[in-house]
Design an enzyme around this catalytic site. Sequence first.
Site, mmCIF file in Angstrom:
data_model
loop_
_atom_site.group_PDB
_atom_site.id
_atom_site.type_symbol
_atom_site.label_atom_id
_atom_site.label_comp_id
_atom_site.label_asym_id
_atom_site.label_seq_id
_atom_site.Cartn_x
_atom_site.Cartn_y
_atom_site.Cartn_z
ATOM 1 N N ASP A 102 51.995 -46.656 -9.062
ATOM 2 C CA ASP A 102 52.206 -46.598 -10.505
ATOM 3 C C ASP A 102 51.785 -47.949 -11.096
ATOM 4 O OD1 ASP A 102 53.470 -44.247 -9.615
ATOM 5 O OD2 ASP A 102 54.987 -44.340 -11.191
ATOM 6 N N LYS A 165 51.122 -42.058 -17.418
ATOM 7 C CA LYS A 165 52.574 -42.187 -17.483
ATOM 8 C C LYS A 165 52.938 -42.962 -18.742
ATOM 9 C CE LYS A 165 56.215 -44.539 -14.773
ATOM 10 N NZ LYS A 165 56.495 -45.222 -13.480
ATOM 11 N N LYS A 197 53.326 -38.043 -16.623
ATOM 12 C CA LYS A 197 54.649 -38.494 -16.198
ATOM 13 C C LYS A 197 55.364 -39.194 -17.347
ATOM 14 C CE LYS A 197 57.027 -41.505 -12.845
ATOM 15 N NZ LYS A 197 56.889 -42.330 -11.617
#
Length: 256
Positions: A102, A165, A197
């Site tokens: 991430d 995300k 996300k």
Amino acid sequence: MEISTPRETASFALSLLDLTNLRDDCDTAAIDELCRRAQTPYGTTAAICIWPRFVAQARITLGEGHPVRIATVVNFPSGNLPVSAVVEETKGAIRDGADEIDLVIPYEAFLAGNEAAVTEMVSAVRDACPNACLKVILETGELKDSARISRASELAIEAGADFIKTSTGKVSVNATLEAADIMLRAIRDSRKRIGFKPAGGIGTVADADLYLRLAETIMGSDWIMPSTFRFGASSLLDDIMAALSGAPSQRAASGY
């Protein structure tokens, strides 16, 4: 998706959850507990999301081939590390056993007009983890403007993101339905298989349901699955477990 009850929503959300501990005081005992909590009587979470320094421990605890994937964060949370440092951080995490990365974009540089900084960072990290799932964090609460969120989404997708995300969970405004709507439309318009996300502030099954229904509206009823949709959350699991066990939810939907 065809979800009709809170229990069904909870069961589905469990399968999409990146159970997260990115607290500053996280320690080895907390990681062992996180690995344990990710394996529930009702099934496992999709992943755990942890600091890079704990990846090796989690890999040993879970073992190779475990259904709970290990995600870690790089360039986190500030987004302002040099590309070379982030690449080394990424390579180290992969060596330690991370399945997913991430990555925070250099959002301050982007806000200053430097789009190339985003492309360079995402492309370099993509090259450093070719076999890992790359989730790119836009920090939408700092971008604020809808056009900026849309453009950052486009840049991340073009540079090789597998997911986009919303947030780190470390700023004052994290996941919102407004940002989710913009990002999901960017995914749809890209015509690529890119996941989404939302992260930060999603604490109840009712919250999760709002995001699932938005994604279904934009992307279609068969789009949502662990390979295309994740929740990044630390407290959502408690409400999921309450719903699955028949206990009352402790909180109402927050209306993000």
